[in-house]
Write a protein that holds these residues in place. Sequence first.
Motif, mmCIF file in Angstrom:
data_model
loop_
_atom_site.group_PDB
_atom_site.id
_atom_site.type_symbol
_atom_site.label_atom_id
_atom_site.label_comp_id
_atom_site.label_asym_id
_atom_site.label_seq_id
_atom_site.Cartn_x
_atom_site.Cartn_y
_atom_site.Cartn_z
ATOM 1 N N LEU A 194 0.836 -1.196 0.000
ATOM 2 C CA LEU A 194 0.000 0.000 0.000
ATOM 3 C C LEU A 194 0.870 1.246 0.000
ATOM 4 N N SER A 195 0.615 2.144 -0.953
ATOM 5 C CA SER A 195 1.238 3.465 -0.955
ATOM 6 C C SER A 195 0.113 4.490 -0.864
ATOM 7 N N LEU A 196 0.089 5.232 0.233
ATOM 8 C CA LEU A 196 -1.063 6.071 0.566
ATOM 9 C C LEU A 196 -0.722 7.546 0.421
ATOM 10 N N SER A 197 -1.380 8.185 -0.542
ATOM 11 C CA SER A 197 -1.258 9.624 -0.736
ATOM 12 C C SER A 197 -2.488 10.307 -0.173
ATOM 13 N N ALA A 198 -2.481 11.621 -0.176
ATOM 14 C CA ALA A 198 -3.580 12.377 0.427
ATOM 15 C C ALA A 198 -4.874 12.259 -0.354
ATOM 16 N N GLU A 199 -4.809 11.938 -1.671
ATOM 17 C CA GLU A 199 -6.041 11.876 -2.473
ATOM 18 C C GLU A 199 -6.152 10.612 -3.323
ATOM 19 N N HIS A 200 -5.217 9.706 -3.214
ATOM 20 C CA HIS A 200 -5.333 8.410 -3.881
ATOM 21 C C HIS A 200 -4.436 7.403 -3.172
ATOM 22 N N VAL A 201 -4.701 6.132 -3.442
ATOM 23 C CA VAL A 201 -3.917 5.041 -2.863
ATOM 24 C C VAL A 201 -3.506 4.101 -3.979
ATOM 25 N N ALA A 202 -2.231 3.743 -4.010
ATOM 26 C CA ALA A 202 -1.742 2.716 -4.932
ATOM 27 C C ALA A 202 -1.668 1.397 -4.171
ATOM 28 N N ALA A 203 -2.406 0.400 -4.660
ATOM 29 C CA ALA A 203 -2.459 -0.912 -4.008
ATOM 30 C C ALA A 203 -1.903 -1.958 -4.960
ATOM 31 N N TYR A 204 -0.909 -2.703 -4.505
ATOM 32 C CA TYR A 204 -0.242 -3.708 -5.323
ATOM 33 C C TYR A 204 -0.598 -5.103 -4.829
ATOM 34 N N ASN A 205 -1.009 -5.945 -5.744
ATOM 35 C CA ASN A 205 -1.298 -7.349 -5.454
ATOM 36 C C ASN A 205 -0.194 -8.179 -6.095
ATOM 37 N N LEU A 206 0.662 -8.784 -5.263
ATOM 38 C CA LEU A 206 1.742 -9.645 -5.764
ATOM 39 C C LEU A 206 1.207 -11.060 -5.905
ATOM 40 N N GLN A 207 1.290 -11.616 -7.101
ATOM 41 C CA GLN A 207 0.818 -12.969 -7.363
ATOM 42 C C GLN A 207 1.989 -13.804 -7.869
ATOM 43 N N PRO A 208 2.702 -14.497 -6.962
ATOM 44 C CA PRO A 208 3.847 -15.304 -7.387
ATOM 45 C C PRO A 208 3.405 -16.431 -8.314
ATOM 46 N N ARG A 209 4.156 -16.655 -9.376
ATOM 47 C CA ARG A 209 3.871 -17.726 -10.326
ATOM 48 C C ARG A 209 4.975 -18.776 -10.348
ATOM 49 N N GLY A 210 5.962 -18.619 -9.508
ATOM 50 C CA GLY A 210 7.087 -19.545 -9.458
ATOM 51 C C GLY A 210 8.235 -18.868 -8.742
ATOM 52 N N PRO A 211 9.382 -19.531 -8.627
ATOM 53 C CA PRO A 211 10.498 -18.932 -7.893
ATOM 54 C C PRO A 211 11.066 -17.688 -8.564
ATOM 55 N N ALA A 212 10.820 -17.489 -9.854
ATOM 56 C CA ALA A 212 11.425 -16.349 -10.552
ATOM 57 C C ALA A 212 10.420 -15.593 -11.404
ATOM 58 N N THR A 213 9.140 -15.662 -11.088
ATOM 59 C CA THR A 213 8.104 -14.960 -11.848
ATOM 60 C C THR A 213 7.022 -14.466 -10.905
ATOM 61 N N THR A 214 6.649 -13.195 -11.050
ATOM 62 C CA THR A 214 5.582 -12.613 -10.230
ATOM 63 C C THR A 214 4.696 -11.745 -11.110
ATOM 64 N N HIS A 215 3.397 -12.004 -11.050
ATOM 65 C CA HIS A 215 2.431 -11.129 -11.709
ATOM 66 C C HIS A 215 2.017 -10.060 -10.706
ATOM 67 N N VAL A 216 2.059 -8.796 -11.132
ATOM 68 C CA VAL A 216 1.751 -7.686 -10.242
ATOM 69 C C VAL A 216 0.573 -6.904 -10.806
ATOM 70 N N VAL A 217 -0.443 -6.706 -9.971
ATOM 71 C CA VAL A 217 -1.582 -5.856 -10.329
ATOM 72 C C VAL A 217 -1.506 -4.607 -9.465
ATOM 73 N N CYS A 218 -1.402 -3.450 -10.101
ATOM 74 C CA CYS A 218 -1.343 -2.168 -9.400
ATOM 75 C C CYS A 218 -2.644 -1.417 -9.657
ATOM 76 N N ASP A 219 -3.448 -1.257 -8.611
ATOM 77 C CA ASP A 219 -4.708 -0.514 -8.689
ATOM 78 C C ASP A 219 -4.511 0.856 -8.062
ATOM 79 N N LEU A 220 -4.892 1.905 -8.797
ATOM 80 C CA LEU A 220 -4.914 3.244 -8.233
ATOM 81 C C LEU A 220 -6.341 3.526 -7.787
ATOM 82 N N LEU A 221 -6.507 3.765 -6.495
ATOM 83 C CA LEU A 221 -7.820 3.888 -5.880
ATOM 84 C C LEU A 221 -8.105 5.344 -5.550
#
Length: 392
Positions: free
Chosen positions: A274-301
């Motif tokens: 979570l990165s929290l600013s005064a008027e929006h928040v960036a939320a990252y969902n780390l989805q590991p797919r293996g020892p050397a691969t990660t899918h990342v979803v970054c939602d700006l809220l």
Amino acid sequence: MNGALVPTLPRSAYVDEGAWQVERERIFARQWVLAGRESDIATAGDFLRTDVAGESVIVVRRDDGQLGAFYNVCRHRGAEIVDTCGASNGSFGALIRCPYHSWTYGFDGALRRTPFMDVPVLDNRLIDETVPIALHPVGVDTWGGFVFVHLTPAQARPLLDQLGAMVERVQRYPLTELRSGATFEYDVACNWKVIAENYNECYHCAPVHPELCDLVPAFRRGGAELGWVDGIPLREGAWTFTSNGTSEREPFEGLDAAERQRHKGELVYPNLLLSLSAEHVAAYNLQPRGPATTHVVCDLLFHPDEIVRTTFDPSDAGDLWDIVNRQDWRICESVQRGMSSRAWTGGWFAPMEDESADISRWYAASMAAVAGSVDDHDRGDAGGFGDGPDDG
């Protein structure tokens, strides 16, 4: 830390398939894991599909308004209820229907129909069976508008217990009310812990993030001696994480004076950033797919009152975050390649990387917490983590 260097996790924890397989059982199958946003499944029949360390899970809004969660596996022949090559959000309509042979389930997971079979369904049982047939359950709970799932619900502790003191630190941000105004997805060729460790320190900011350092000049000094709990001060005249440090959007109501001017960050183990600013928040969902691969979803809220404005434009925040994200992924992928070298057996956390060292302590405790009580398929090379401090 008194200027001391602290060892990182060993090489095996970042690169070995055996360590990854143990992580799947000891961490991702036995802790609450971020799945998505509750607003994406607002009405009965709406679903989201997520990947939890290789296990596909579906979360559905039930007729009573509550959430249900299940392994994405039909009880008939094991087909996926929702194709993992398809959409991650949608609606089931009136019932959950397997696309293979049309076995049909209610939103509570109970089996309702088995087409063209002489054996009828009665009270959620096939007449010649003694065990009820239903989709395999997954634990589900919410906090701050986020949906969390637990692959082993019988062993789940309360979600708030796992979230800990972070909940109080961000209590004035209206997280539950916020809605996604922009989404970025990335496939990053590195271990999920490399991303988490990178997020949890700014020793790297000066060489990696020139745009971010223009916004937060203190980052040029390695981020040392900054009051992370109270928020990070921005340059004079700036008050949020956007391209120019300001925004036409209003700060969230209820923030204190510091939160209206500073930036906060939280690493919520194991996979929410979570990165929290005064008027929006960036939320990252780390989805590991293996020892050397990660899918990342970054939602700006953003607050829904801002999103409905005809002038709403999230690009001032989105452009900055996409630049910073790509800089992070590039250096994290380089770290992963370096860690894969036969010459690298482990490294060090510098004094200003104390938060990253906390990841190591949490990881060691998590990997050791269920040692000796796991199933046969859980056994293997755990990267040396049979013991660890019980402080996580």
